[in-house]
Design an enzyme around this catalytic site. Structure first.
Site, PDB file in Angstrom:
ATOM      1  N   ASP A 146     -59.176 -48.618 -15.008  1.00 52.65           N
ATOM      2  CA  ASP A 146     -60.425 -49.336 -14.775  1.00 52.65           C
ATOM      3  C   ASP A 146     -61.575 -48.458 -15.265  1.00 52.65           C
ATOM      4  OD1 ASP A 146     -62.314 -51.213 -13.491  1.00 52.65           O
ATOM      5  OD2 ASP A 146     -62.594 -49.573 -12.062  1.00 52.65           O
ATOM      6  N   GLY A 148     -63.412 -55.317 -16.006  1.00 53.53           N
ATOM      7  CA  GLY A 148     -64.093 -56.583 -15.830  1.00 53.53           C
ATOM      8  C   GLY A 148     -65.180 -56.806 -16.858  1.00 53.53           C
TER       9      GLY A 148
END
Length: 252
Positions: A9, A44
């Protein structure tokens, strides 16, 4: 275990609060890649905001963007895409309007904000993910409950349980874990051979899915509970320090 992939991430994990990569993180990400471990960014973010990071780290493998809705090659070729059906775009737009909630639409063509007064619901774009946001927690809670009741969407709520600050809305069946599964299938890698790092609720399923799920020290308690172990805080180069430990253990 011989690890074949490290899934990272970005915000709150690999990057600092200014969006930069510490020297220690960069050093050990490169060492992992040079040793033969596949390093994959799983974020994201929209793909347009990931390109500089790929270049800085000299990554050669695909990247997963917009919470798993797209997979791109390191060279910028689209490998997989999941879009919201138009019916669901209309539902999200209607609920946001009814509950006085603003949103940021992550589309294949770019990122657009509803408060820019653009008629996004009429735009002929491919919608990937929608971030709902409002200072009114009650409005966000109502929107979450109504969207959840449709059973047509994947939802991720951020903030205090029961009082979301933001909500990610994306196509049913998508997410970081699902995209990693697809990518590993392309590369012939088993999930047991994957190490995943994350810090927030959109990382939970990925941490549970991977052979070794690592939550950052700054992660909420429910994210830590989903992981196998906890790394140091992201501002203390927790990714780099943990990769160093994994590689040293593997060579011992």
């Amino acid at each position: 275990m011989s690890w074949k992939m490290i899934a990272l991430d970005l915000d709150g994990t690999l990057l600092d609060r200014n969006g930069n990569i510490s020297d220690e993180n960069a050093e050990w990400v490169r060492k992992a890649q040079y040793s033969g471990i596949n390093v994959v960014l799983v974020s994201g973010r929209h793909r347009m905001r990931i390109a500089p990071i790929i270049e800085k780290l000299d990554l050669r493998l695909p990247v997963i963007t917009t919470n798993g809705c797209e997979i791109w090659s390191a060279e910028g070729h689209l490998l997989d895409r999941n879009v919201l059906p138009w019916k669901d775009v209309e539902i999200v737009h209607l609920f946001a309007f009814q509950h006085n909630v603003n949103y940021r639409a992550y589309c294949a063509e770019g990122v657009f904000d509803s408060d820019q007064r653009q008629h996004l619901a009429q735009m002929d774009y491919s919608w990937l993910k929608v971030l709902l946001k409002s200072d009114n927690r009650r409005s966000l809670t109502d929107a979450y409950e109504r969207l959840h009741a449709t059973k047509r969407l994947e939802l991720t709520a951020y903030g205090t349980p029961g009082e979301p600050q933001q909500i990610d809305v994306q196509p049913k069946g998508t997410g970081k874990a699902a995209a990693l599964g697809k990518l590993c299938g392309m590369l012939g890698i088993c999930k047991e051979e994957v190490v995943a790092f994350g810090d927030d609720r959109n990382d939970i399923e990925m941490l549970r899915w991977a052979g070794l799920g690592i939550a950052m020290g700054n992660a909420p308690d429910d994210v830590k509970a989903a992981a196998d172990t906890v790394a140091p805080h992201y501002l203390d180069s927790g990714v780099g320090r943990t990769i160093a430990r994994i590689m040293r253990h593997a060579s011992a």
